[in-house]
Motif scaffolding. Structure first.
Motif, mmCIF file in Angstrom:
data_model
loop_
_atom_site.group_PDB
_atom_site.id
_atom_site.type_symbol
_atom_site.label_atom_id
_atom_site.label_comp_id
_atom_site.label_asym_id
_atom_site.label_seq_id
_atom_site.Cartn_x
_atom_site.Cartn_y
_atom_site.Cartn_z
ATOM 1 N N GLY A 1 -15.751 -2.404 20.070
ATOM 2 C CA GLY A 1 -15.057 -1.506 21.099
ATOM 3 C C GLY A 1 -13.561 -1.691 20.830
ATOM 4 N N GLY A 2 -13.049 -2.232 19.535
ATOM 5 C CA GLY A 2 -11.862 -2.492 19.090
ATOM 6 C C GLY A 2 -11.363 -1.403 18.048
ATOM 7 N N SER A 3 -10.245 -1.876 17.691
ATOM 8 C CA SER A 3 -9.660 -1.013 16.592
ATOM 9 C C SER A 3 -8.886 -1.705 15.378
ATOM 10 C CB SER A 3 -8.788 0.149 17.014
ATOM 11 O OG SER A 3 -7.588 -0.566 17.596
ATOM 12 N N VAL A 4 -8.762 -1.110 14.281
ATOM 13 C CA VAL A 4 -8.065 -1.723 13.334
ATOM 14 C C VAL A 4 -7.006 -0.887 12.555
ATOM 15 C CG1 VAL A 4 -10.005 -1.274 11.642
ATOM 16 C CG2 VAL A 4 -8.210 -3.369 10.892
ATOM 17 N N ARG A 5 -5.831 -1.324 12.133
ATOM 18 C CA ARG A 5 -5.016 -0.496 11.441
ATOM 19 C C ARG A 5 -4.165 -1.238 10.417
ATOM 20 N NH1 ARG A 5 -0.670 2.331 15.271
ATOM 21 N NH2 ARG A 5 -0.154 2.837 13.258
ATOM 22 N N ALA A 6 -3.821 -0.399 9.418
ATOM 23 C CA ALA A 6 -3.202 -1.017 8.181
ATOM 24 C C ALA A 6 -1.739 -0.585 8.025
ATOM 25 C CB ALA A 6 -3.776 -0.577 6.891
ATOM 26 N N HIS A 7 -0.651 -1.285 7.931
ATOM 27 C CA HIS A 7 0.724 -1.094 7.760
ATOM 28 C C HIS A 7 1.127 -1.481 6.532
ATOM 29 C CE1 HIS A 7 0.558 -0.416 12.384
ATOM 30 N NE2 HIS A 7 -0.126 -1.489 12.227
ATOM 31 N N SER A 8 2.076 -0.905 6.044
ATOM 32 C CA SER A 8 2.705 -1.391 4.719
ATOM 33 C C SER A 8 4.085 -0.621 4.640
ATOM 34 C CB SER A 8 2.022 -1.001 3.507
ATOM 35 O OG SER A 8 2.538 -1.306 2.363
ATOM 36 N N ILE B 1 0.794 -1.206 0.093
ATOM 37 C CA ILE B 1 -0.046 -0.080 -0.081
ATOM 38 C C ILE B 1 0.924 1.285 0.012
ATOM 39 C CG2 ILE B 1 -2.051 1.150 1.245
ATOM 40 C CD1 ILE B 1 -2.402 -1.533 2.539
ATOM 41 N N PRO B 2 0.543 2.221 -0.746
ATOM 42 C CA PRO B 2 1.326 3.570 -0.891
ATOM 43 C C PRO B 2 1.235 4.354 0.336
ATOM 44 C CG PRO B 2 0.319 3.194 -3.032
ATOM 45 C CD PRO B 2 -0.216 2.121 -2.056
ATOM 46 N N PRO B 3 2.286 4.688 1.153
ATOM 47 C CA PRO B 3 2.089 5.583 2.185
ATOM 48 C C PRO B 3 0.908 6.550 2.221
ATOM 49 C CG PRO B 3 4.381 5.453 1.484
ATOM 50 C CD PRO B 3 3.723 4.914 0.368
ATOM 51 N N GLU B 4 0.749 7.355 1.205
ATOM 52 C CA GLU B 4 -0.388 8.169 1.132
ATOM 53 C C GLU B 4 -1.719 7.812 1.071
ATOM 54 O OE1 GLU B 4 0.815 7.508 -3.314
ATOM 55 O OE2 GLU B 4 1.905 7.769 -1.406
ATOM 56 N N ARG B 5 -1.835 6.227 0.790
ATOM 57 C CA ARG B 5 -2.968 5.449 1.014
ATOM 58 C C ARG B 5 -3.675 4.964 2.189
ATOM 59 N NH1 ARG B 5 -5.180 4.899 -4.219
ATOM 60 N NH2 ARG B 5 -7.164 4.765 -2.902
ATOM 61 N N LEU B 6 -2.409 4.753 3.230
ATOM 62 C CA LEU B 6 -2.801 3.940 4.075
ATOM 63 C C LEU B 6 -4.016 4.617 5.201
ATOM 64 C CD1 LEU B 6 0.859 3.330 5.492
ATOM 65 C CD2 LEU B 6 -0.943 1.759 4.907
ATOM 66 N N PHE C 1 -9.742 2.228 4.366
ATOM 67 C CA PHE C 1 -10.931 1.741 5.039
ATOM 68 C C PHE C 1 -12.119 2.656 4.730
ATOM 69 C CE2 PHE C 1 -7.586 0.497 8.050
ATOM 70 C CZ PHE C 1 -7.889 -0.987 8.140
ATOM 71 N N ASP C 2 -12.044 3.444 3.827
ATOM 72 C CA ASP C 2 -13.144 4.400 3.423
ATOM 73 C C ASP C 2 -13.925 3.593 2.319
ATOM 74 O OD1 ASP C 2 -12.183 6.406 4.908
ATOM 75 O OD2 ASP C 2 -11.279 7.358 3.502
ATOM 76 N N LEU C 3 -15.191 3.872 2.259
ATOM 77 C CA LEU C 3 -16.050 3.188 1.351
ATOM 78 C C LEU C 3 -15.717 3.483 -0.077
ATOM 79 C CD1 LEU C 3 -18.676 1.598 1.798
ATOM 80 C CD2 LEU C 3 -19.976 3.613 1.577
ATOM 81 N N PHE C 4 -15.935 2.432 -0.853
ATOM 82 C CA PHE C 4 -15.611 2.267 -2.260
ATOM 83 C C PHE C 4 -14.197 2.567 -2.749
ATOM 84 C CE2 PHE C 4 -20.102 3.748 -2.268
ATOM 85 C CZ PHE C 4 -20.734 2.432 -2.289
#
Length: 578
Positions: free
Chosen positions: A414-421, A373-378, A382-385
């Motif tokens: 009550g949790g969270s999710v993160r993306a890393h690349s 994933i490009p840094p600017e897209r991280l 999670f946004d729609l579409f």
């Protein structure tokens, strides 16, 4: 409401005017003060709408800088209360907002007396210039008010001695009144135009609401119509796979099975779009072990993994980790993450599914060796579409809502999710954190009894569906499992068949002509012996409101087409007559 008391007004320092800064975030107030400090005026801060009204009772202000989004009393309500007071009805207000402002929001702000909007992050020079202009206008108005007061005093003192000057002054005032009348006429025209714009905005809002309602109805109907033909296809495919075909045919059936599962996933995602945007996703939470959920998610994704020759590595601790959540929705979360890893990992790549405990949280990570994933897209994956790579050579299909569902469902738990690349071509990692309910020793996890031990004798099963293909395929599938099956295509004949056949289980299609499944279920429950039949709704409608109506009609279970043949067989083996 009683009129507020008129407090003592504190005059500003000599040569300076007061500027009121209203925001619930101290950091933003500091930024306002830093930007406007160069003006050399008195900067007064307030941390809420109520605080701002209190400050207004204590002093006079040249301009108000007001945050739109505040807890409790927001900016629009505060502005309306300010301009309802006769002393402050002309005080200029500049709204500050951190979100995109649409035309309807601007119209509301202008209706409440707003002079302008500024967007966060602030442009210091622009904000400073706007405030400076309003401060200068305030000074001129104050100077003009002082001059008028002096003029009245001079006129009163020299009334008899300077009649000619009074006449000239009267002529000047007459000209000023003419200008004021012209200005009033222009203002009335602007008010009429603003009212016309507000009326048009109301009509537009009504049309948008109606269009949104029709969109929801269309999506639900489309999903239903797509699911109806998928049901007999899925049953027929299960029959073909159970016949132990040759290797070549088996490979073709596996392809059909994978594509059918993908099509069902797309139909489900189509409905979840509406549920996401309207906040209609409901959780059925219970204390549940995490490992079986992950196992089910892996099982769902295995055909996709095998077709791409991916190497799946699991790192799951032996202890039983319990979470308080909706098993179906959490399985959907982990399945979406694994499916996403498959989509963006090239053939032969590696996928790692790991579980760890960090303090009071359980951490589930899905790592892949895919396109990255490009840094600017991280921040917007999670946004729609949104899809990371939409180029033709790497297009993997999908609607771009899988990760949006993941974030919304995890946050509801009550949790969270993160993306890393680490960047393009270096793979990606998605990390889900959930509150940990309990940790049990490995030996404490219950062991499921073997399927063969759970199986009982075949059941008497009645299928009522006006779709002949769907009814026949399901009947053949259940017949091969050793059940005594009868089919009825006309719902009006179902009651007589129930009395004659005395089935253990009845699968009823909901959307049938002449007599729908809900009405038929109610009639069955009211009939002799109808209380003992296990009723299963088999339908293309799967929203929460549809399930509620099924329960109210007397159904024991609600299956959405195309139902999983394994789940249908499990129901037939496990359910007990009422």
């Amino acid at each position: 409401m009683a009129a507020p008391l008129m407090p003592h007004t504190t005059p500003p320092e000599q040569g300076k005017v007061n500027i009121l800064l209203v925001d619930d975030q101290p950091s933003r107030l500091l930024s306002y003060e830093a930007v406007l400090a160069q003006l050399g005026e008195n900067l007064i801060t307030a941390h809420s709408g109520e605080d701002a009204l209190k400050r207004l009772m204590e002093a006079e202000y040249a301009v108000i800088l007001l945050d739109v989004s505040m807890p409790g009393m927001d900016g629009f309500e505060t502005a309306e209360l300010i301009h309802q007071h006769p002393r402050f009805e002309t005080t200029p207000i500049i709204f500050v907002t951190g979100v995109h402002v649409g035309d309807l929001d601007r119209l509301q702000g202008y209706r409440l007396g707003a002079i302008d909007y500024v967007q966060v992050p602030l442009q210091p020079d622009i904000l400073r210039s706007k405030v400076a202009v309003l401060v200068e206008l305030y000074r001129k108005r104050r100077a003009l008010a002082g001059a008028n007061a002096s003029l009245v005093k001079v006129n009163h003192a020299l009334q008899t001695e300077r009649a000619l000057e009074l006449e000239a002054l009267s002529q000047t005032l007459a000209l000023a009144n003419a200008d004021l009348s012209a200005a009033n006429a222009r203002l009335e025209a602007e008010v009429i135009e603003r009212r016309r714009a507000e009326e048009q905005a109301r009509h537009l809002a009504e049309k948008l609401r109606e269009a949104d309602k029709r969109k929801d109805e269309f999506l639900a109907t489309l999903a239903h119509e797509l699911r109806n033909p998928l049901a007999p296809i899925r049953s027929a495919l299960s029959l073909m796979q159970s016949d132990k075909p040759a290797n070549g045919e088996s490979s073709s059936l596996d392809v059909i099975d994978r594509q059918l599962r993908q099509l069902v996933r797309l139909v489900d995602d189509l409905l979840d779009v509406s549920r996401i945007t309207h906040g209609r996703i409901e959780l059925r939470r219970q204390l549940t072990p995490l490992a079986p959920l992950l196992a089910t998610a892996v099982e769902m994704t295995t055909p996709h993994i095998e077709s791409n020759a991916h190497r799946l590595h699991l790192a799951i601790p032996p202890e039983t980790l319990l979470v308080d959540g909706d098993p179906q929705r959490l399985t959907q979360v982990f399945g979406n993450l694994l499916n996403n890893a498959c989509k963006y990992t090239l053939t032969g790549g590696r996928i790692d599914l790991g579980v760890a405990v960090d303090g009071g949280q359980v951490v589930v990570s899905v790592r892949d060796s895919g396109i990255g994933i490009p840094p600017e897209r991280l921040r917007d994956v999670f946004d729609l579409f949104v899809q990371v790579d939409t180029s033709l050579e790497r297009s993997q299909g999908g609607l771009g809502i899988g990760l949006t569902l993941v974030r919304r469902l995890i946050e509801m738990h009550g949790g969270s999710v993160r993306a890393h690349s680490d960047g393009v071509g270096l793979g990606s990692r998605f990390e889900v954190r959930l509150p940990l309910a309990a940790v049990l020793p490995a030996s404490a996890e219950p062991v499921a009894a073997p399927v063969a031990a759970q199986q009982t004798a075949g059941r008497r099963v009645l299928i009522v569906d006006d779709n002949h293909d769907a009814a026949n395929m399901l009947a053949q599938l259940l017949g091969m499992s050793g059940h005594d099956v009868r089919t009825v295509y006309d719902p009006q004949l179902a009651l007589a068949e129930i009395l004659a056949f005395a089935p253990d289980i009845a699968f009823l299609d909901v959307g049938m002509p002449k007599l729908n499944g809900l009405e038929l279920a109610t009639m069955i429950r009211a009939s002799e012996g109808g209380q003992h039949v296990v009723l299963i709704a088999l339908t293309g409608w799967g929203q929460e409101d549809d399930r509620r109506r099924s329960r109210e009609a007397g159904f024991d279970r609600h299956l959405v087409k195309p139902a999983d043949p394994f789940e249908i067989e499990k129901i037939c083996r496990e359910v007990v007559r009422r």
